[in-house]
Design a protein around this motif. Structure first.
Motif, PDB file in Angstrom:
ATOM      1  N   GLU A 336       0.828  -1.204   0.000  1.00  0.00           N
ATOM      2  CA  GLU A 336       0.000   0.000   0.000  1.00  0.00           C
ATOM      3  C   GLU A 336       0.859   1.249   0.000  1.00  0.00           C
ATOM      4  O   GLU A 336       0.433   2.317  -0.416  1.00  0.00           O
ATOM      5  CB  GLU A 336      -0.915  -0.003   1.228  1.00  0.00           C
ATOM      6  N   CYS A 337       2.107   1.109   0.462  1.00  0.00           N
ATOM      7  CA  CYS A 337       2.923   2.293   0.694  1.00  0.00           C
ATOM      8  C   CYS A 337       4.396   1.965   0.447  1.00  0.00           C
ATOM      9  O   CYS A 337       4.860   0.849   0.715  1.00  0.00           O
ATOM     10  CB  CYS A 337       2.719   2.763   2.137  1.00  0.00           C
ATOM     11  N   VAL A 338       5.134   2.937  -0.049  1.00  0.00           N
ATOM     12  CA  VAL A 338       6.588   2.866  -0.180  1.00  0.00           C
ATOM     13  C   VAL A 338       7.170   4.093   0.512  1.00  0.00           C
ATOM     14  O   VAL A 338       6.694   5.216   0.322  1.00  0.00           O
ATOM     15  CB  VAL A 338       7.025   2.830  -1.655  1.00  0.00           C
ATOM     16  N   VAL A 339       8.200   3.867   1.324  1.00  0.00           N
ATOM     17  CA  VAL A 339       8.847   4.936   2.079  1.00  0.00           C
ATOM     18  C   VAL A 339      10.277   5.097   1.581  1.00  0.00           C
ATOM     19  O   VAL A 339      11.000   4.105   1.426  1.00  0.00           O
ATOM     20  CB  VAL A 339       8.854   4.618   3.595  1.00  0.00           C
ATOM     21  N   ILE A 340      10.683   6.339   1.331  1.00  0.00           N
ATOM     22  CA  ILE A 340      12.054   6.630   0.902  1.00  0.00           C
ATOM     23  C   ILE A 340      12.697   7.576   1.899  1.00  0.00           C
ATOM     24  O   ILE A 340      12.152   8.629   2.232  1.00  0.00           O
ATOM     25  CB  ILE A 340      12.089   7.260  -0.507  1.00  0.00           C
ATOM     26  N   ASP A 341      13.861   7.188   2.395  1.00  0.00           N
ATOM     27  CA  ASP A 341      14.623   8.006   3.338  1.00  0.00           C
ATOM     28  C   ASP A 341      16.089   7.902   2.958  1.00  0.00           C
ATOM     29  O   ASP A 341      16.454   7.195   2.013  1.00  0.00           O
ATOM     30  CB  ASP A 341      14.385   7.533   4.778  1.00  0.00           C
ATOM     31  N   GLY A 342      16.959   8.613   3.673  1.00  0.00           N
ATOM     32  CA  GLY A 342      18.364   8.496   3.344  1.00  0.00           C
ATOM     33  C   GLY A 342      19.250   9.528   3.990  1.00  0.00           C
ATOM     34  O   GLY A 342      18.804  10.408   4.747  1.00  0.00           O
ATOM     35  N   TRP A 343      20.526   9.405   3.701  1.00  0.00           N
ATOM     36  CA  TRP A 343      21.560  10.342   4.151  1.00  0.00           C
ATOM     37  C   TRP A 343      21.488  11.560   3.228  1.00  0.00           C
ATOM     38  O   TRP A 343      22.346  11.825   2.405  1.00  0.00           O
ATOM     39  CB  TRP A 343      22.928   9.654   4.074  1.00  0.00           C
ATOM     40  N   LEU A 344      20.412  12.307   3.351  1.00  0.00           N
ATOM     41  CA  LEU A 344      20.096  13.390   2.425  1.00  0.00           C
ATOM     42  C   LEU A 344      19.591  14.609   3.175  1.00  0.00           C
ATOM     43  O   LEU A 344      18.889  14.469   4.180  1.00  0.00           O
ATOM     44  CB  LEU A 344      18.985  12.959   1.448  1.00  0.00           C
ATOM     45  N   PRO A 345      19.875  15.814   2.689  1.00  0.00           N
ATOM     46  CA  PRO A 345      19.167  16.984   3.209  1.00  0.00           C
ATOM     47  C   PRO A 345      17.669  16.835   2.960  1.00  0.00           C
ATOM     48  O   PRO A 345      17.251  16.261   1.956  1.00  0.00           O
ATOM     49  CB  PRO A 345      19.759  18.142   2.387  1.00  0.00           C
ATOM     50  N   GLY A 379      15.211  10.148   8.784  1.00  0.00           N
ATOM     51  CA  GLY A 379      16.287  10.892   8.147  1.00  0.00           C
ATOM     52  C   GLY A 379      17.628  10.191   8.251  1.00  0.00           C
ATOM     53  O   GLY A 379      17.717   8.972   8.374  1.00  0.00           O
ATOM     54  N   ARG A 380      18.669  10.974   8.227  1.00  0.00           N
ATOM     55  CA  ARG A 380      20.029  10.448   8.081  1.00  0.00           C
ATOM     56  C   ARG A 380      20.475   9.570   9.247  1.00  0.00           C
ATOM     57  O   ARG A 380      21.414   8.789   9.112  1.00  0.00           O
ATOM     58  CB  ARG A 380      21.015  11.603   7.897  1.00  0.00           C
ATOM     59  N   ASP A 381      19.842   9.683  10.417  1.00  0.00           N
ATOM     60  CA  ASP A 381      20.220   8.866  11.573  1.00  0.00           C
ATOM     61  C   ASP A 381      19.516   7.516  11.608  1.00  0.00           C
ATOM     62  O   ASP A 381      19.656   6.776  12.595  1.00  0.00           O
ATOM     63  CB  ASP A 381      19.907   9.619  12.876  1.00  0.00           C
ATOM     64  N   ALA A 382      18.780   7.155  10.570  1.00  0.00           N
ATOM     65  CA  ALA A 382      17.933   5.963  10.632  1.00  0.00           C
ATOM     66  C   ALA A 382      18.732   4.700  10.924  1.00  0.00           C
ATOM     67  O   ALA A 382      18.293   3.842  11.699  1.00  0.00           O
ATOM     68  CB  ALA A 382      17.145   5.803   9.325  1.00  0.00           C
ATOM     69  N   ARG A 383      19.909   4.538  10.319  1.00  0.00           N
ATOM     70  CA  ARG A 383      20.671   3.307  10.545  1.00  0.00           C
ATOM     71  C   ARG A 383      21.168   3.213  11.978  1.00  0.00           C
ATOM     72  O   ARG A 383      21.066   2.157  12.615  1.00  0.00           O
ATOM     73  CB  ARG A 383      21.829   3.229   9.551  1.00  0.00           C
ATOM     74  N   ALA A 384      21.711   4.316  12.504  1.00  0.00           N
ATOM     75  CA  ALA A 384      22.214   4.296  13.884  1.00  0.00           C
ATOM     76  C   ALA A 384      21.070   4.151  14.882  1.00  0.00           C
ATOM     77  O   ALA A 384      21.184   3.426  15.877  1.00  0.00           O
ATOM     78  CB  ALA A 384      23.019   5.566  14.167  1.00  0.00           C
ATOM     79  N   LEU A 385      19.948   4.832  14.641  1.00  0.00           N
ATOM     80  CA  LEU A 385      18.794   4.697  15.538  1.00  0.00           C
ATOM     81  C   LEU A 385      18.193   3.293  15.441  1.00  0.00           C
ATOM     82  O   LEU A 385      17.735   2.743  16.447  1.00  0.00           O
ATOM     83  CB  LEU A 385      17.736   5.752  15.198  1.00  0.00           C
ATOM     84  N   GLY A 386      18.200   2.737  14.246  1.00  0.00           N
ATOM     85  CA  GLY A 386      17.733   1.367  14.108  1.00  0.00           C
ATOM     86  C   GLY A 386      18.611   0.398  14.875  1.00  0.00           C
ATOM     87  O   GLY A 386      18.122  -0.563  15.477  1.00  0.00           O
ATOM     88  N   ALA A 387      19.910   0.666  14.881  1.00  0.00           N
ATOM     89  CA  ALA A 387      20.820  -0.158  15.682  1.00  0.00           C
ATOM     90  C   ALA A 387      20.494  -0.033  17.164  1.00  0.00           C
ATOM     91  O   ALA A 387      20.440  -1.026  17.896  1.00  0.00           O
ATOM     92  CB  ALA A 387      22.263   0.251  15.408  1.00  0.00           C
ATOM     93  N   ALA A 388      20.253   1.201  17.621  1.00  0.00           N
ATOM     94  CA  ALA A 388      19.923   1.420  19.035  1.00  0.00           C
ATOM     95  C   ALA A 388      18.603   0.769  19.423  1.00  0.00           C
ATOM     96  O   ALA A 388      18.395   0.418  20.595  1.00  0.00           O
ATOM     97  CB  ALA A 388      19.883   2.922  19.330  1.00  0.00           C
ATOM     98  N   SER A 389      17.711   0.597  18.450  1.00  0.00           N
ATOM     99  CA  SER A 389      16.409  -0.016  18.752  1.00  0.00           C
ATOM    100  C   SER A 389      16.527  -1.517  19.020  1.00  0.00           C
ATOM    101  O   SER A 389      15.600  -2.119  19.567  1.00  0.00           O
ATOM    102  CB  SER A 389      15.425   0.224  17.604  1.00  0.00           C
ATOM    103  N   LEU A 390      17.642  -2.134  18.647  1.00  0.00           N
ATOM    104  CA  LEU A 390      17.782  -3.582  18.831  1.00  0.00           C
ATOM    105  C   LEU A 390      17.811  -3.964  20.311  1.00  0.00           C
ATOM    106  O   LEU A 390      17.041  -4.836  20.737  1.00  0.00           O
ATOM    107  CB  LEU A 390      19.028  -4.091  18.110  1.00  0.00           C
ATOM    108  N   PRO A 391      18.671  -3.355  21.158  1.00  0.00           N
ATOM    109  CA  PRO A 391      18.596  -3.688  22.582  1.00  0.00           C
ATOM    110  C   PRO A 391      17.293  -3.228  23.220  1.00  0.00           C
ATOM    111  O   PRO A 391      16.781  -3.879  24.136  1.00  0.00           O
ATOM    112  CB  PRO A 391      19.804  -2.968  23.194  1.00  0.00           C
ATOM    113  N   LEU A 392      16.722  -2.120  22.745  1.00  0.00           N
ATOM    114  CA  LEU A 392      15.432  -1.660  23.284  1.00  0.00           C
ATOM    115  C   LEU A 392      14.374  -2.734  23.066  1.00  0.00           C
ATOM    116  O   LEU A 392      13.631  -3.104  23.986  1.00  0.00           O
ATOM    117  CB  LEU A 392      15.032  -0.354  22.604  1.00  0.00           C
TER     118      LEU A 392
END
Length: 406
Positions: A336-345, A379-392
């Motif tokens: 139903e939906c596609v999401v685009i994010d990235g290391w981008l302004p 946004g640009r922090d998605a990979r690092a925040l996704g990593a932090a979500s693993l122990p959470l």
């Protein structure tokens, strides 16, 4: 981009698989369930939690008191209704737990410290030509020590773990990095998660960087998304994740949704893939060819100052690639939906999503519905925040997948 949790609609009841139990011996599960609901929907009173979970009011009261005593929940201001006692919403306590997230990128390393709500409390960034196991472990140990020194002893004791978001099979990508294959061979036999776990007194988790970014969108992002969606994250290479029934699907090897490899054109025996047009490394090459400084792409992801015409040319090619990749994927799974994010302004991301949506509307493919296209909310922090979500997820939520149902 602000990673503040956005609550969903409590009217969307959780599925049966995450409903609570009033039997003895399952309090840990019920505590996780309560924390999961408060994270997903925002502050909730006891009566609403009882309604959502099917737990008795007495059971919920016991759980809430225990979580409040442990410093994981806090009381809000009473809300007075027309009759009866005022209800007191309970929310996550920001200092209830802390998490570390390490992003291993082809051009940069980032380590974030987040609180229980996912707010970034501190960060360490390093740009590099390419990552080696030794350089990543050295950076991580130094950055962890630096960030932990910012915490009080009480808060230091509440650090629940480190997550790592890294490209899998990084040794396969030496050529695009402009390196001989031997430069990345050390990654084959090194297990940096194990090495870091030996150095610290908290658990360490590992996930593919594209899947981790998708996980950040699920845990910390806009909660009002469809249950099935495809997620793209544009880094040095484009990647992403696959969400089915509000659950991140990582596959047998943890590398599901290898979106970089999707073919977008074949001429003879030569295959053009999404990675060839929608990755930042292709933009980097365009900048260098135009005589610009490509280093600022990695040093300042909030604002780029690129040679005239370069960015627009890259966006046009990337949008074309995304359009074909999205249509191909939609033929397999009816998103139903596609999401685009990235290391981008942010303006670059908005322009890319707009151009891709325009191209999707121009292309006609019989038999399928074109999915809605959205910008990512992290946004640009998605990979690092996704990593932090693993122990959470592992420590405090129902489990890494079921808590996302709702």
């Amino acid at each position: 981009m602000d990673s503040t949790h956005r609550g969903g609609d409590p009217a969307n009841l959780p599925s049966d698989s995450v409903r609570g139990s009033n039997q003895s011996g399952v309090r840990a599960h019920n505590e996780r369930l309560v924390l999961s609901l408060v994270r997903q929907y925002g502050p909730l009173p006891k009566a609403e939690i009882a309604r959502l979970t099917g737990l008795s009011a007495q059971t919920v009261s016991v759980i809430m008191r225990a979580l409040e005593k442990e410093g994981l929940l806090k009381k809000g201001e009473p809300v007075r209704g027309k009759v009866g006692q005022p209800s007191v919403p309970m929310s996550l306590a920001r200092s209830g737990a802390f998490f570390l997230g390490l992003k291993v990128g082809r051009r940069s390393l980032d380590l974030l410290l987040t609180d229980f709500n996912g707010h970034v409390e501190g960060r360490v960034h390093l740009s590099h030509r390419y990552p080696t196991p030794d350089s990543v472990v050295k950076f991580a140990n130094g950055a962890i020590a630096q960030l932990l020194d910012q915490l009080s002893p009480e808060h230091r004791a509440r650090v629940a773990g480190l997550g790592i978001a890294t490209p899998f099979r990084i040794w396969d990508w030496a050529k695009p990095l402009g390196l001989p294959a031997s430069e990345l061979e050390a990654w084959r036999d090194r297990k940096i998660a194990d090495e870091l776990a030996e150095a610290w007194d908290f658990p360490v988790y590992l996930r593919n960087d594209g899947s981790a970014a998708c996980g950040a969108e699920l845990v910390f992002g806009d909660q009002n998304k469809p249950r099935d969606f495809l997620y793209f994250f544009i880094g040095f290479f484009v990647g992403g994740g696959l969400v089915i029934d509000n659950t991140l699907f990582t596959g047998r090897t943890g590398n599901a949704a290898a979106l970089a490899s999707i073919p977008i054109g074949i001429k003879g025996t030569k295959v053009n893939q999404l990675v060839d047009v929608a990755s930042i490394y292709t933009l980097e090459r365009l900048v260098i060819d135009a005589g610009g400084d490509s280093g600022m792409i990695w040093d300042n992801p909030a604002q780029w100052d690129l040679p005239e015409g370069v960015l627009d040319a890259w966006i046009s090619r990337a949008a074309e690639g995304f359009a074909y990749a999205i249509l191909s994927a939609t033929c397999l799974i009816d998103f139903e939906c596609v999401v685009i994010d990235g290391w981008l302004p942010d303006p670059v991301r908005a322009a890319l999503v707009s151009r891709t949506a325009q191209r999707l509307n121009e292309i006609r493919v019989a038999g399928i519905e074109v999915p809605e296209l959205r910008e990512g909310s992290i946004g640009r922090d998605a990979r690092a925040l996704g990593a932090a979500s693993l122990p959470l997820s592992d420590k405090f939520l129902v489990d890494r997948n079921a808590f996302l149902k709702g």
